[in-house]
Design a protein around this motif. Structure first.
Motif, mmCIF file in Angstrom:
data_model
loop_
_atom_site.group_PDB
_atom_site.id
_atom_site.type_symbol
_atom_site.label_atom_id
_atom_site.label_comp_id
_atom_site.label_asym_id
_atom_site.label_seq_id
_atom_site.Cartn_x
_atom_site.Cartn_y
_atom_site.Cartn_z
ATOM 1 N N MET A 132 0.964 -1.265 0.114
ATOM 2 C CA MET A 132 0.088 -0.015 -0.115
ATOM 3 C C MET A 132 0.938 1.350 0.055
ATOM 4 O O MET A 132 0.543 2.205 -0.673
ATOM 5 N N ALA A 133 2.063 1.200 0.708
ATOM 6 C CA ALA A 133 2.853 2.443 0.633
ATOM 7 C C ALA A 133 3.367 2.543 -0.498
ATOM 8 O O ALA A 133 3.626 3.747 -0.723
ATOM 9 N N ARG A 134 3.770 1.617 -1.044
ATOM 10 C CA ARG A 134 4.527 1.776 -2.442
ATOM 11 C C ARG A 134 3.656 2.333 -3.636
ATOM 12 O O ARG A 134 4.014 3.411 -4.128
ATOM 13 N N LEU A 135 2.272 2.137 -3.303
ATOM 14 C CA LEU A 135 1.288 2.736 -4.188
ATOM 15 C C LEU A 135 1.151 4.318 -3.917
ATOM 16 O O LEU A 135 1.202 5.158 -4.848
ATOM 17 N N ALA A 136 1.013 4.389 -2.649
ATOM 18 C CA ALA A 136 0.879 5.815 -2.263
ATOM 19 C C ALA A 136 2.162 6.745 -2.424
ATOM 20 O O ALA A 136 1.883 8.083 -2.608
ATOM 21 N N GLN A 137 3.374 6.310 -2.673
ATOM 22 C CA GLN A 137 4.401 7.073 -2.870
ATOM 23 C C GLN A 137 4.567 7.296 -4.228
ATOM 24 O O GLN A 137 5.618 8.309 -4.524
ATOM 25 N N SER A 138 4.201 6.905 -5.183
ATOM 26 C CA SER A 138 3.925 7.299 -6.656
ATOM 27 C C SER A 138 3.293 8.681 -6.877
ATOM 28 O O SER A 138 2.207 8.652 -6.670
ATOM 29 N N LYS A 139 4.119 9.578 -7.148
ATOM 30 C CA LYS A 139 3.938 10.821 -7.533
ATOM 31 C C LYS A 139 2.942 10.835 -8.815
ATOM 32 O O LYS A 139 1.968 11.702 -8.680
ATOM 33 N N THR A 140 3.019 10.019 -9.620
ATOM 34 C CA THR A 140 2.351 9.988 -10.815
ATOM 35 C C THR A 140 0.968 9.032 -10.875
ATOM 36 O O THR A 140 0.176 9.379 -11.424
ATOM 37 N N LEU A 141 1.079 8.105 -9.892
ATOM 38 C CA LEU A 141 -0.103 6.916 -9.929
ATOM 39 C C LEU A 141 -1.071 7.868 -8.607
ATOM 40 O O LEU A 141 -2.236 7.755 -8.976
#
Length: 668
Positions: A132-141
């Motif tokens: 979940m954290a990896r998804l949240a950290q994506s500035k473009t996603l």
């Protein structure tokens, strides 16, 4: 099409698990994703992105036309390279794995050239915090995410009342002592089945074996951790967990009903059992799907092979007589007639279906002859599996040993057939002496790879007698059939008109009858500690709300709600276990709505369930009160050769959970 949907609803009137999963995807996941963009730039369309495991699951209860009707323009595998569609929204319906998250992030590496405009996520199980954290950290996603949910579609559906978890190659890790992580995965998926069925507090019983007890306790803990609120209008649910040792013979003995035998002897020949595809002869060769839309298949799949042959022959003769006005019917070959009729568009589908069943029957009878099943080996197999002969008399263990030894030395059986007979013998006989075992193995003369499979099977200890039964059988070499089974087999052997090669029936049939009648032994199948004797209706879809996500520095991606909100959604399942949307759609189409479910019986086999057990469940279900839903599931769908595949030393390599499909995008 609307007519196809109406047909599906009629056909699935008592298949609430499959129907609920269908409505969960169509009425909840897809419509919620589309509703999240109402008033925005979306035009009510999106692309569906899935992984291979989810594709196999969707294949078992959806058709492409169902998805098109809900606004899905196309469906693509996340593992494959895809054309960027920056003007179209996407729904990612995938398993929560690192590989899938990496693929999602790769789709949105570029801020100027994203794969899609907006993104909707539906994970088949809870998404771990690190992913979940990896998804949240994506500035473009993150700014493109419009909705986020968990949809517990983790089982492959088998026809009317069956399901499995596509975990064929997990079998060696489940026995004799289950890998804790694997047992936890099985329990989670069983909890997902319960969620889809709207059951949060079933009465959980289990066989005394350690693996069954472990899975039962883990399932109890999973359901308690869900914190689903019970409702007053409960649907009682009994859930029995057994493992494959309860009846290994049901996987190994040949069953002479149409479906079970076709999936047994034609596995890997003209029938692709993973995709249900039959290869028809001709130039070029064609493939046809074995499907419930084929009325002849539905009528005959549980019938004895001789009955099937007579029925198909009668239909072929009927066609020949009605279309042979220019020639004498006896002078027209079946192949010529079918080829002639196929040229007529209105006859093509019917003739193709008839040709399909003729092809299957032709290959089945050839295989029966090749394996000597109709000339002695089949009778020996039944004697070993049942412990009684064709006259209903008990067969002594020493007699079976001698007959098996003679079959190995006097018949030119292939190594695979000898392996199967050996495994059946060691499964059905208790307290086999070491000298007898060694002599039979030597007499069988197995090929090295088959010898390795036999050793792997022995290491699982699935063929050993449980301690609880060992005391009843005594120390001598005896048949391990239960009293109930022995009585049934003797009755079958003496029944008028019963085929000699159909004495055996799966033990699961006895267990289902005893469970439904309240006669199942509490000593052999105790209630899990802390389990409830009352089924409770709950909810199914855990939602993470509809929201936008900011770049790093903004609040962490967290659900706006963490409730079990599927029951409140308009397309959700009702409190009586029937799919609300299905009911309303049926009524709107003028069809009879599905009857409410008044009670449920679920039996789950750790290690895998067989076609013969699915057939037995269908027979038991016929005699149950109206409104009773009976389901049989397992970690995998087993045929004899799938069992061998799972036990081969190299079977751990390749795709987990089952063999790779030639074309995983074949949605049928």
């Amino acid at each position: 099409s609307s007519s196809g949907s109406r047909a599906n609803l009629r056909h699935e009137s008592l298949m609430s698990l499959r129907r609920v999963c269908r409505e969960l995807v169509l009425e909840v996941v897809l419509r919620r994703a589309l509703a999240a963009d109402e008033g925005g730039e979306g035009d009510g369309r999106l692309q569906l992105i899935v992984d291979e495991k989810t594709m196999r699951i969707l294949n078992s209860f959806l058709k492409m036309c169902d998805l098109h009707a809900e606004g899905v323009t196309s469906m693509e595998l996340i593992e494959r390279e895809r054309e960027p569609l920056p003007g179209l929204d996407a729904l990612y319906l995938v398993c929560p794995t690192m590989a899938n998250i990496d693929a999602v992030l790769a789709d949105f590496e570029s801020a100027t050239e994203p794969q899609h405009r907006h993104v909707h996520f539906a994970f088949t199980q809870s998404l771990p915090q690190d992913l979940m954290a990896r998804l949240a950290q994506s500035k473009t996603l993150a700014p493109r995410v419009k909705s986020f949910m968990e949809a517990p579609v983790t089982c492959v559906h088998i026809q009317d009342r069956g399901f499995h978890f596509d975990m064929l190659h997990a079998l060696p890790a489940l026995f004799p002592i289950a890998d804790p992580g694997l047992a936890q995965d099985v329990a989670r998926k069983l909890a997902d089945v319960c969620r889809c069925l709207q059951v949060v507090a079933p009465s959980i019983r289990h066989a005394a074996a350690g693996t069954c007890r472990l899975v039962a306790e883990l399932l109890r803990d999973e359901l308690k951790a869900a914190h689903a609120a019970p409702k007053v209008d409960q649907v009682p649910c009994q859930l029995l967990i057994v493992d494959r040792s309860v009846d290994m013979a049901a996987v190994l003995v040949h069953e002479y009903t149409y479906e079970a035998l076709a999936y047994d002897v034609l596995d890997g020949e003209v029938l692709d059992v993973d995709r249900n595809l039959v290869t028809l002869p001709g130039t070029p060769a064609r493939e046809m799907l074995l499907t419930e839309a084929d009325p002849l298949w539905e009528e005959l799949k549980h019938a004895h092979l001789e009955t099937v042959k007579m029925t198909v022959d009668a239909k072929v003769h009927e066609v020949k007589m009605s279309h042979s006005s220019n020639q004498d019917a006896s002078q027209i070959s079946t192949a010529q007639l079918l080829d002639m009729l196929r040229r007529s568009p209105e006859q093509r589908e019917v003739m193709d279906r008839l040709f399909l069943h003729m092809t299957l029957l032709d290959h089945i009878f050839k295989r029966l002859e090749q394996e000597s099943l109709t000339s002695g080996v089949g009778l020996l197999e039944q004697d070993i599996a049942c412990g009684v002969d064709t006259e209903g008399k008990s067969v002594k263990a020493e007699g079976l040993h001698g007959a098996l030894d003679r079959a190995f030395t006097e018949r030119s059986l292939p190594s695979a057939s000898r392996l199967r007979l050996l495994m059946l013998y060691f499964t059905c006989l208790a307290n086999v002496r070491e000298d007898v075992r060694s002599r039979l193995i030597k007499s069988a003369g197995l090929e090295p790879e088959d010898q390795a499979v036999l050793m792997a099977m022995l290491r699982t200890k699935l063929m050993e007698v449980p301690d609880s039964q060992r005391q009843k059988l005594g120390p001598g070499m005896v048949h391990r059939v239960t009293k109930e089974q022995a009585a049934r087999f003797k009755k079958n052997a003496r029944a008028d008109g019963r085929f000699e090669l159909s004495r055996f029936e799966p033990r699961l049939k006895d267990l289902l009858e005893q469970l439904s009648q309240g006669r199942l032994s509490e000593q052999d199948f105790p209630l899990v500690d802390g389990g409830s004797t009352v089924g409770v209706v709950g909810t199914c879809l855990r939602s993470a709300g509809t929201f936008g996500c900011g770049p790093p520095g903004a609040p962490t991606l967290q659900p706006q709600t963490d409730d079990w909100s599927f029951g409140a959604w308009p397309g959700a399942t009702g409190a009586d276990g029937s799919a609300g949307a299905s009911r309303r759609s049926a009524e709107a189409a003028g069809d009879t709505p599905a009857p409410p479910v008044s009670q449920r019986i679920v039996v789950f086999v750790v290690g895998g369930v067989s076609h013969s057990e699915l057939r037995a469940a269908a027979e038991v279900a016929e005699g149950l009160p109206k409104g009773t839903e009976l389901l049989v599931g397992g970690t995998a769908l087993l045929t004899p050769w799938k069992l061998v595949e799972a036990l081969r030393p190299q079977s751990g390599e390749g795709a987990p959970g089952g063999a790779d499909l030639a074309d995983p995008l074949d949605l049928t």
